[in-house]
Motif scaffolding. Sequence first.
Motif, short mmCIF file in Angstrom:
data_model
loop_
_atom_site.label_atom_id
_atom_site.label_comp_id
_atom_site.label_asym_id
_atom_site.label_seq_id
_atom_site.Cartn_x
_atom_site.Cartn_y
_atom_site.Cartn_z
N MET A 99 0.81 -1.19 0.00
CA MET A 99 0.00 0.00 0.00
C MET A 99 0.85 1.26 0.00
O MET A 99 0.35 2.34 0.22
N LYS A 100 2.12 1.15 -0.26
CA LYS A 100 2.97 2.34 -0.18
C LYS A 100 2.80 3.26 -1.38
O LYS A 100 3.08 4.44 -1.28
N ASP A 101 2.35 2.76 -2.53
CA ASP A 101 2.16 3.59 -3.71
C ASP A 101 0.71 4.01 -3.89
O ASP A 101 0.27 4.29 -5.00
N ILE A 102 -0.04 4.07 -2.78
CA ILE A 102 -1.44 4.45 -2.86
C ILE A 102 -1.62 5.85 -2.31
O ILE A 102 -1.14 6.18 -1.24
N VAL A 103 -2.33 6.68 -3.07
CA VAL A 103 -2.58 8.07 -2.71
C VAL A 103 -4.08 8.22 -2.50
O VAL A 103 -4.88 7.56 -3.16
N SER A 104 -4.49 9.11 -1.60
CA SER A 104 -5.91 9.33 -1.34
C SER A 104 -6.51 10.27 -2.38
O SER A 104 -5.88 11.23 -2.80
N ILE A 105 -7.75 9.98 -2.74
CA ILE A 105 -8.54 10.90 -3.56
C ILE A 105 -9.29 11.78 -2.57
O ILE A 105 -9.99 11.28 -1.69
N ARG A 106 -9.13 13.09 -2.70
CA ARG A 106 -9.73 14.00 -1.73
C ARG A 106 -10.66 15.04 -2.35
O ARG A 106 -11.53 15.56 -1.68
N LEU A 107 -10.48 15.35 -3.61
CA LEU A 107 -11.25 16.43 -4.23
C LEU A 107 -12.56 15.91 -4.82
O LEU A 107 -12.62 14.84 -5.43
N ASN A 108 -13.61 16.72 -4.67
CA ASN A 108 -14.94 16.33 -5.10
C ASN A 108 -15.01 16.06 -6.60
O ASN A 108 -15.63 15.10 -7.04
N HIS A 109 -14.34 16.89 -7.41
CA HIS A 109 -14.42 16.68 -8.86
C HIS A 109 -13.73 15.38 -9.27
O HIS A 109 -14.10 14.78 -10.28
N GLU A 110 -12.74 14.93 -8.51
CA GLU A 110 -12.10 13.65 -8.82
C GLU A 110 -13.04 12.48 -8.50
O GLU A 110 -13.12 11.50 -9.25
N PHE A 111 -13.78 12.59 -7.38
CA PHE A 111 -14.78 11.57 -7.07
C PHE A 111 -15.85 11.53 -8.16
O PHE A 111 -16.22 10.45 -8.64
N LYS A 112 -16.33 12.70 -8.58
CA LYS A 112 -17.38 12.76 -9.60
C LYS A 112 -16.91 12.17 -10.92
O LYS A 112 -17.68 11.53 -11.63
#
Length: 112
Positions: free
Chosen positions: A1-14
Motif C-alpha cells: 500500500m505504499k504507492d497508494i494516494v488518497s482521492i480528496r477532491l470532489n471533482h475527482e470523485f465525480k
Amino acid sequence: MKDIVSIRLNHEFKRVYGRGRSMVHPLLVTYCLKNRRGVTRVGITTGKKIGCAVRRNRARRLIREALRTQNTPLPPGYDLIFVARVKTTKSTMPQVAAVMKEQLSRLFCEKG
C-alpha cells in the motif's frame, strides 16, 4: 500500500463515478477508472444512510483495513472508490475483504 494516494477532491470523485466501472454488493460498492498518473489512488465514502458518525467511521476503518490486507498488489494507474453500505457496519473485516477481493479481481479482469 505504499504507492497508494488518497482521492480528496470532489471533482475527482465525480469523474470516477461518472466514467468508471462499478461492482455492487450489499456490503460494498467499488468504482474503478484508469488514470494517467501511474499511481493508484483510493477514496472511501460513507453516506448518512449508514448511521451516526461512529458507524460511518467504523465502516471506513473496515474498508481501509480490508484494502491493507489484500494479498495481491493493486496495479498502478487506477482510481478506486469504495462506498460503504448499511450492511458494512454489521459485518466483519474478513467479510469485507472477501467482497473487495472479488470485486477488484472482476474489475481488473474486465479492464485487461
